[in-house]
Design a protein around this motif. Structure first.
Motif, short mmCIF file in Angstrom:
data_model
loop_
_atom_site.label_atom_id
_atom_site.label_comp_id
_atom_site.label_asym_id
_atom_site.label_seq_id
_atom_site.Cartn_x
_atom_site.Cartn_y
_atom_site.Cartn_z
N GLU A 78 0.83 -1.20 0.00
CA GLU A 78 0.00 0.00 0.00
C GLU A 78 0.87 1.26 0.00
N ALA A 79 1.92 1.25 0.83
CA ALA A 79 2.82 2.40 0.89
C ALA A 79 3.53 2.60 -0.46
N TRP A 82 1.14 4.08 -2.87
CA TRP A 82 0.95 5.51 -2.60
C TRP A 82 2.12 6.32 -3.17
N ASN A 86 0.13 8.16 -5.90
CA ASN A 86 -0.58 9.27 -5.28
C ASN A 86 0.30 10.35 -4.68
N ASP A 87 1.54 10.06 -4.44
CA ASP A 87 2.42 11.04 -3.80
C ASP A 87 2.69 12.18 -4.78
N ALA A 105 5.91 6.47 5.24
CA ALA A 105 4.55 6.20 4.75
C ALA A 105 4.11 4.79 5.13
N PHE A 109 0.53 3.15 6.88
CA PHE A 109 -0.30 2.03 6.41
C PHE A 109 -0.26 0.85 7.37
N LEU A 123 0.95 12.14 4.54
CA LEU A 123 0.73 11.79 3.14
C LEU A 123 0.30 12.99 2.30
#
Length: 156
Positions: A78-79, A82, A86-87, A105, A109, A123
């Motif tokens: 998940e990290a 991200w 998404n980062d 991060a 999670f 985040l």
């Protein structure tokens, strides 16, 4: 050096084949005078390069192979997702804080950060040093490196 003689060029054709089945031969009343290409302002690194950099840094530190990215539902995956998707910092694999950002991060999670009492700046697009509970060195050669994590007021 003697000058190089280039071969004769082929003349450009006087007419080009039509690009549509019904070409318009009349002049345009509103011609385009300039091109406005969209500039490329950032290059997003390939996900494989980011994963490789993070995984190799972790394996080098631990001295052994890690396979937690293989489980797509793991907090580590998940990290990584991200960081890649998404980062908004869009760090490249060459950035020295990429692995640090991933590790911080992954705490989020792993510890269900979305349920914390205090999650200020976590985040977001700023440095992980601005995230609540993350303490970094300042004003030294280690500026921007995490020196401590204090999450005692944010976990339920």
């Amino acid at each position: 050096l003697p000058p190089t003689t280039l071969p004769p060029t082929t003349p450009f054709p006087a007419t080009l084949p039509p690009t549509t089945s019904h070409p318009n031969t009349s002049p345009s009343t509103n011609p385009t005078t300039t091109l406005n290409p969209t500039p490329i302002t950032e290059i997003t690194p390939r996900p494989e390069a980011i994963r490789y950099k993070i995984q190799s840094d972790i394996e080098k530190t631990l001295g052994k192979n890690v396979s937690f990215f293989d489980d797509k539902d793991s907090p580590q995956s998940e990290a990584l997702g991200w960081i890649i998707n998404n980062d908004t910092m869009k760090l490249s694999p060459e950035n020295e804080t990429l692995t640090q950002r991933y590790l911080v991060a992954s705490i989020w999670f792993n510890m269900k950060g979305s349920e914390w009492n205090r999650k200020d700046n976590w985040l977001n697009g700023d440095s992980e040093c601005t995230w609540y509970g993350i303490n970094c060195f300042a004003g030294t050669s280690r500026k921007g490196k995490v020196k401590g994590i204090e999450l005692h007021n944010c976990i339920k």
